[in-house]
Design a protein around this motif. Sequence first.
Motif, short mmCIF file in Angstrom:
data_model
loop_
_atom_site.label_atom_id
_atom_site.label_comp_id
_atom_site.label_asym_id
_atom_site.label_seq_id
_atom_site.Cartn_x
_atom_site.Cartn_y
_atom_site.Cartn_z
N GLU A 114 -11.10 23.77 -37.45
CA GLU A 114 -11.23 25.35 -37.11
C GLU A 114 -10.89 25.63 -36.11
N GLN A 115 -10.39 25.05 -35.20
CA GLN A 115 -9.33 25.25 -34.09
C GLN A 115 -8.36 25.38 -34.42
N ILE A 116 -7.86 24.20 -35.96
CA ILE A 116 -6.47 24.24 -36.10
C ILE A 116 -5.96 26.06 -36.27
N ARG A 117 -7.19 25.88 -37.45
CA ARG A 117 -7.15 26.67 -38.12
C ARG A 117 -7.13 28.39 -37.45
N ALA A 118 -7.72 28.52 -36.58
CA ALA A 118 -8.17 29.32 -35.43
C ALA A 118 -6.94 29.87 -34.80
N GLU A 119 -6.67 29.24 -33.97
CA GLU A 119 -5.94 29.07 -32.95
C GLU A 119 -4.52 27.88 -32.78
N GLY A 120 -4.58 27.27 -34.01
CA GLY A 120 -3.09 26.39 -33.60
C GLY A 120 -2.77 25.67 -31.67
N VAL A 121 -4.60 25.15 -31.59
CA VAL A 121 -5.15 24.74 -30.67
C VAL A 121 -5.72 23.83 -30.80
N VAL A 122 -5.57 22.75 -29.53
CA VAL A 122 -7.30 21.59 -29.96
C VAL A 122 -6.70 21.11 -28.78
N ARG A 123 -8.36 21.93 -27.69
CA ARG A 123 -9.23 21.57 -26.38
C ARG A 123 -9.91 20.14 -26.48
N GLY A 124 -9.83 19.70 -25.30
CA GLY A 124 -10.01 18.17 -25.12
C GLY A 124 -9.57 17.09 -24.02
N PRO A 125 -10.41 16.07 -23.27
CA PRO A 125 -9.19 15.38 -22.52
C PRO A 125 -9.52 14.40 -23.15
N TYR A 126 -8.42 13.36 -22.27
CA TYR A 126 -7.96 12.35 -22.47
C TYR A 126 -6.99 12.64 -23.90
N GLY A 127 -6.11 13.24 -23.89
CA GLY A 127 -4.06 13.88 -24.69
C GLY A 127 -4.23 13.07 -24.82
N GLN A 128 -3.95 11.65 -23.82
CA GLN A 128 -3.67 10.74 -23.58
C GLN A 128 -4.10 9.54 -24.14
N ALA A 129 -5.25 9.62 -25.20
CA ALA A 129 -5.97 8.34 -25.81
C ALA A 129 -5.37 8.00 -27.00
N ALA A 130 -5.19 6.90 -26.86
CA ALA A 130 -3.91 6.48 -28.58
C ALA A 130 -4.96 5.37 -29.12
N MET A 131 -4.49 6.19 -30.25
CA MET A 131 -5.51 5.23 -31.57
C MET A 131 -4.87 5.08 -32.86
N SER A 132 -4.93 4.01 -33.42
CA SER A 132 -4.35 3.33 -34.35
C SER A 132 -4.84 3.93 -35.74
N LEU A 133 -5.10 5.28 -36.11
CA LEU A 133 -5.81 5.64 -37.55
C LEU A 133 -5.80 5.18 -38.80
N VAL A 134 -7.17 4.85 -39.08
CA VAL A 134 -6.52 4.54 -40.24
C VAL A 134 -7.07 4.69 -41.51
N ASP A 135 -6.14 5.10 -42.38
CA ASP A 135 -6.77 6.10 -43.75
C ASP A 135 -7.99 5.18 -44.53
N GLU A 136 -9.21 6.62 -44.70
CA GLU A 136 -10.64 5.94 -45.84
C GLU A 136 -9.99 4.91 -46.75
N LEU A 188 -16.34 -5.74 -42.32
CA LEU A 188 -14.22 -4.92 -42.11
C LEU A 188 -14.96 -4.04 -40.28
N ARG A 189 -13.42 -3.92 -39.66
CA ARG A 189 -14.02 -3.77 -38.17
C ARG A 189 -12.75 -2.59 -38.00
N PRO A 190 -13.23 -0.80 -39.11
CA PRO A 190 -11.87 -0.78 -39.50
C PRO A 190 -11.73 -0.17 -37.44
N HIS A 191 -10.36 0.76 -37.65
CA HIS A 191 -10.27 0.98 -35.61
C HIS A 191 -10.67 2.81 -36.39
#
Length: 274
Positions: A135-157, A121-124
């Motif tokens: 934690e960031q979302i609960r506290a500030e409603g903001v997520v800080r990080g690089p590459y906001g345009q990095a695209a992913m096809s998130l898979v449910d466990e 199995l090779r999940p993305h």
Amino acid sequence: MSGQILVTGATGTVGRQVTAQLLEAGVEVRALTRGPAYLPPAVEQVRGDLSVADSLGAAVQGIEAVFLVWPFASAEGLEAVLTMLAEHARQVVYLSSAAIRDHERQAEQLIERSGLEWTILRPHAFAANTLRWAEQIRAEGVVRGPYGQAAMSLVDERDIAAVAVRALTQDGHAGAVHELTGPHSLTQAEQVRVIGEVVGRPVRWAETSVQDARQQMLARGWPAEVVDGILHAQAEMTLGPAPVTATVEEVTASAARTFRSWVAEHAPAFRALT
């Protein structure tokens, strides 16, 4: 099936779901644990450690198949484990990744030569990885990080587990390599927006420099080669939409779950404390 299925990593993100779905299918489940674990009463817990092949004797007796999570950053020691598994089991389903890092490629090659009937199995990227932002979302409603345009096809466990369970309990998966994704490509900024829409508050992505992100990860104790590998992979993800496969639906006859549905089920983790 004539024997139990041994689940390694049974308390992990995917292994817990594999265990639950096997039980729902009426399969006897044995979990390899290094100590007492909180698992359903129907699961037989057997002590053992994958890093010590000789400790697996009791765990492999009478098993039919194995769901294998190899939780190490090296394939060293895996060959001895596979030799022991092959003396008892017929089949192995290995949780690799779409990144196919060097140790995962080595693990896949060892499994293919093990004499066991195998499925890989090779999940993305896991949808559950976004919990690191909670934690960031609960506290500030903001997520800080690089590459906001990095695209992913998130898979449910649960979808990863559903494919694993089919491979463990049904014919037709021997020698198969299943690449698993969710149904949509979403950038990191879009993922954050979806979380906000589901929890009912504005949540935004704040772009930071790659250098700052690297220093923060190094300060957390992450090895430099791991940090640089993550940042390089994210940079490549900005080049276009992430690939989307139909494998989950082809194997399970159910459409892959959306990231929005995953967030809805985990919304309390992202909601601000009142």
